[in-house]
Design a protein around this motif. Structure first.
Motif, PDB file in Angstrom:
ATOM      1  N   ASP A 110       0.879  -1.141   0.057  1.00  0.00           N
ATOM      2  CA  ASP A 110      -0.100  -0.089   0.005  1.00  0.00           C
ATOM      3  C   ASP A 110       1.024   1.195   0.002  1.00  0.00           C
ATOM      4  OD1 ASP A 110      -1.999  -1.541  -0.025  1.00  0.00           O
ATOM      5  OD2 ASP A 110      -2.755  -1.316   2.159  1.00  0.00           O
ATOM      6  N   TYR A 138       2.378   1.875  -3.317  1.00  0.00           N
ATOM      7  CA  TYR A 138       1.362   2.286  -4.308  1.00  0.00           C
ATOM      8  C   TYR A 138       1.324   3.745  -3.786  1.00  0.00           C
ATOM      9  CZ  TYR A 138      -3.132   3.078  -6.169  1.00  0.00           C
ATOM     10  OH  TYR A 138      -4.453   3.754  -6.993  1.00  0.00           O
ATOM     11  N   MET A 173      -1.017  -1.757  -8.231  1.00  0.00           N
ATOM     12  CA  MET A 173      -1.003  -1.895  -6.845  1.00  0.00           C
ATOM     13  C   MET A 173      -0.760  -3.727  -6.445  1.00  0.00           C
ATOM     14  SD  MET A 173      -4.012  -1.615  -3.770  1.00  0.00           S
ATOM     15  CE  MET A 173      -3.658   0.028  -3.774  1.00  0.00           C
TER      16      MET A 173
END
Length: 474
Positions: free
Chosen positions: A131, A134, A162
């Motif tokens: 995350d 990303y 992602m």
């Protein structure tokens, strides 16, 4: 005297029945006593896992009071998620991927989330890292702060992929197009309460497609294709289509998994069920700490399986591990024994359920053989891509787990069946039969009908609603 009139009349014309203090719904005590009787001796074989993680298992069982079955199922699923689509198991003529669906079943505070929290933590940390990467990618492209869906419709040059290992609340289209579009190792859907996963399939018009995606992903034979009107065709390659499901539920709502023909279609047979040995809250040792010496071997195992068995590129193919001839022979013997057991069952309905369970558990046996092999190999093999045959000992360990899951699968069916709404005429018949100490002869005399009529009714109702009779046929 006023007589009880059931909502539906008996098919055979028995005399009207007087109201009876026994004509009540089954009590929770009745169901609890039956459940305890069935689950007696239903214990998961935790010794099948590597010796290096046995101290962790001992801590989870001893100090944290974790249920053995919750631990065993979650460990198998952790191995499945870590390997993902990278490996497939084969007998030579039969080849399977490693997707797993599993649910831990227990009341609140029985330790379901605690066990999953400990053993799934390596994946949560991976996802946190993904995350962060990303959002850093979004910032680098000047897209930070935009609508979350904007990235799905941006141009290829602006697109920020992602990496995903665990998903929760996600739309079906985003799962197929965005997640599986560049996560070639596969993913796992996690829900603390898995009924939410079932409900999510009904959120949109795509519900039927989503159910088809998950059932197809359990054992894909071809690639998955998704195309909406006027939209671009999205293909999930068979070699990358590994979609596992992990979470928990409570006994009182287990019947939800059997609704909407999920038993008849075989949907529910794909689940592995882990039951608490007793439906009770746990009191873990609050001063106990999972120090590095306990948790490090497990984390290392997951890290090796995930990183060294990578699937980073669109053209990556799954590697196939074959069972040795001795392993196949052992597997065959087990299959023959289990098949005979199913065919010897008198009840057609029970035979059908057990046959459905066996069909899916056989496939899980092949998967677990490879998963357990690779979990052990993570501590012994320098190259996980060259770990050799799946041997007889690997299969033997997997089949011990499968023996548990065959029993727990039928327990899930029994538990769900108990919670079915029992028609009032069945409840009254069962209550009267209990009041005569299950003597069909005495009940027949009381109702002035033949014993044959009572026996016919008893068999008919017992087949459909065994819980109403305290499952005297089991």
């Amino acid at each position: 005297m006023k007589t009880y009139q059931p909502f539906q009349p008996f098919q055979h014309k028995l005399p009207a029945l007087e109201s009876s203090p026994f004509a009540v719904v089954l009590t929770d005590d009745d169901l609890d006593a039956e459940t305890k009787k069935r689950r007696k001796g239903l214990q998961f074989p935790l010794h099948v896992f590597p010796q290096a993680i046995q101290p962790l298992i001992a801590g989870l069982v001893g100090d944290l009071k974790g249920e053995r079955s919750f631990i065993g199922l979650t460990l198998l699923q952790a191995g499945s998620i870590a390997i993902g689509s990278a490996l497939r198991a084969s007998t030579g003529s039969w080849e399977v991927g490693l997707s797993m669906w599993g649910a831990s079943v227990g009341i609140s505070s029985s330790g379901k989330s605690m066990v999953q929290g400990v053993l799934m933590k390596p994946f949560y940390k991976m996802q946190e890292k993904f995350d962060q990467e990303y959002y850093e990618g979004l910032e680098a492209k000047g897209k930070a702060g935009e609508d979350d869906d904007s990235d799905l419709t941006s141009s290829p040059a602006d697109y920020v992929p992602m990496k995903v290992v665990i998903v929760q609340d996600i739309t079906f289209e985003a799962l197929v197009k965005d997640v599986f579009g560049h996560n070639f190792k596969g993913i796992a859907r996690y829900e603390d309460e898995l009924v939410k996963w079932l409900d999510d399939m009904e959120r949109y018009k795509s519900g039927a497609s989503e159910a088809s995606f998950w059932t197809g992903g359990w054992s894909p034979t071809t690639s998955f294709r998704l195309q909406r009107t006027g939209g671009k065709l999205t293909i999930v390659n068979r070699d990358h289509w590994c979609a596992s499901v992990i979470g928990s539920t409570q006994p009182n709502i287990l019947y939800r998994f059997f609704e909407k023909n999920r038993l008849e279609t075989g949907f529910v047979f794909r689940f592995l069920w882990a039951f608490a040995e007793k439906d009770q809250a746990i009191s873990p040792n609050l001063s106990f700490r999972l120090d590095n010496a306990l948790i490090s071997p497990y984390n290392t195992m997951i890290k090796r399986l995930y990183e060294e068995l990578a699937m980073d590129y669109r053209d990556d193919k799954a590697q196939v591990y074959k069972l040795s001839p001795a392993a196949i022979k052992y597997f065959q013997q087990w299959q023959d024994v289990q098949t005979r057991k199913v065919n010897d069952i008198d009840s057609i309905q029970e035979r059908g359920v057990q046959a459905g369970l066996l069909g899916k558990i056989k496939e899980y046996a092949l998967r677990m053989s490879l998963i357990i092999k690779m979990m052990h190999a993570a501590f012994t093999e320098p190259n996980l891509r060259k770990a050799g045959w799946v041997e007889e000992d690997d299969v033997a360990k997997a089949l011990l787990c499968c023996d548990y899951f065959l029993q727990s699968g039928f327990e899930a069916y029994q538990t769900a069946k108990q919670k079915m709404i029992v028609p009032p005429q069945v409840l009254e018949f069962a209550s009267l039969l209990r009041s005569f100490n299950y003597s069909q002869k005495d009940l027949a005399a009381h109702l002035s009908v033949s014993k044959q009529a009572i026996n016919k009714r008893y068999k008919e109702y017992l087949e459909k609603y065994p819980g109403a009779f305290n499952a005297k046929n089991y």
